[in-house]
Motif scaffolding. Structure first.
Motif, short mmCIF file in Angstrom:
data_model
loop_
_atom_site.label_atom_id
_atom_site.label_comp_id
_atom_site.label_asym_id
_atom_site.label_seq_id
_atom_site.Cartn_x
_atom_site.Cartn_y
_atom_site.Cartn_z
N MET A 169 0.77 -1.16 0.04
CA MET A 169 0.04 -0.06 0.03
C MET A 169 0.91 1.31 0.02
SD MET A 169 -3.21 1.22 0.04
CE MET A 169 -4.33 0.17 0.57
N PHE B 233 -7.76 6.02 4.15
CA PHE B 233 -8.95 5.76 3.20
C PHE B 233 -10.31 6.09 4.27
CE2 PHE B 233 -6.18 3.48 0.53
CZ PHE B 233 -6.72 3.71 -0.91
N TYR C 100 -7.10 -0.30 5.33
CA TYR C 100 -7.26 0.86 4.53
C TYR C 100 -7.61 1.98 5.28
CZ TYR C 100 -7.90 -2.87 0.98
OH TYR C 100 -7.61 -3.95 0.08
#
Ligand SMILES: CC(C)(COP(=O)(O)OP(=O)(O)OC[C@H]1O[C@@H](n2cnc3c(N)ncnc32)[C@H](O)[C@@H]1OP(=O)(O)O)[C@@H](O)C(=O)NCCC(=O)NCCS
Length: 199
Positions: A126, A162, A157
């Motif tokens: 990521m 996110f 995430y």
């Protein structure tokens, strides 16, 4: 709050258990190993949109896809491998939008082989993908969708920045019932590491 960290490719280090690990841009020569990895991650868990009932790409098709990720601005295909080994442990892709109005948006997809979970490989992938996206100067937003009950992935995430933006009700057919898909997004400049900060 801790967000994502800058990670330039190629990267060599060790995973959380101290085993040698390399992250690099995928190359056309990875096509066969990439398809084997796809086969593994689509059968090991129920959390991919592609299932074992869907045909996998041929090695030739996958080679073409990897080439396209390399050519298209803002797109990237990254793999995690053990140095010197052919097999792939984890992949992450960003596919940038195809129109002038959406070329700043990249769609993210990732998967790590089950035997290698929990070693920090997903997080490293990521970090590498978001670093690449920000450096592209084209991608401003990264989007993804995730099964509502995929808690490990959702936590990863959220931790990098996110936000949950919506729920696609009963989007995925799972045999006789339907599951919700959660849509998440990040605006890179809002969540980017500061120079000398989190890296
Ligand atoms: C989601 C996924 C990519 C995470 O990869 P990973 O290499 O295991 O991730 P990491 O080791 O970097 O761990 C990320 C976080 O999840 C935690 N974690 C990992 N596996 C876990 C598990 N089985 N149970 C609980 N927590 C777990 C880690 O501790 C880490 O949290 P931390 O940073 O607070 O320690 C991987 O589980 C996967 O590929 N799953 C199947 C496919 C999938 O879901 N893809 C995403 C589709 S949207």
């Amino acid at each position: 709050m801790q967000r994502w960290r800058t990670l330039e490719l190629p990267w060599r280090g060790v995973d959380r258990l101290g085993e040698a690990l390399e992250l690099r841009m995928s190359e056309p020569r990875d096509a066969v190993a990439w398809v084997e990895h796809l086969q593994r991650i689509t059968t090991e868990t129920p959390w991919m949109l592609q299932s074992d009932e869907d045909p996998l790409p041929t090695a030739g098709e996958q080679r073409g896809l990897i080439e396209e990720y390399g050519i298209r601005a803002g797109s990237v295909a990254i793999c995690a491998v053990r140095p010197g080994e052919k097999g792939i442990l984890g992949t992450i892709t960003l596919a940038s939008g195809r129109s002038r109005r959406t070329e700043h948006v990249a769609e993210l997809s990732m998967g790590v082989a089950k035997h290698a979970w929990g070693r920090g490989i997903g997080r490293l992938l990521m970090d590498a993908a978001l670093t690449h996206a920000l450096a592209s100067r084209i991608v401003k937003r990264v989007s993804l969708s995730v099964f509502h009950d995929n808690e490990v992935a959702r936590r990863l995430y959220e931790r990098v920045g996110f936000a949950t933006e919506g729920v696609l009700r009963r989007y995925v057919r799972m045999g006789t019932h339907h599951e919700d898909l959660v849509v998440m997004g990040i605006w890179l400049e809002d969540e980017a590491p500061t120079a000398g900060g989190l890296a």
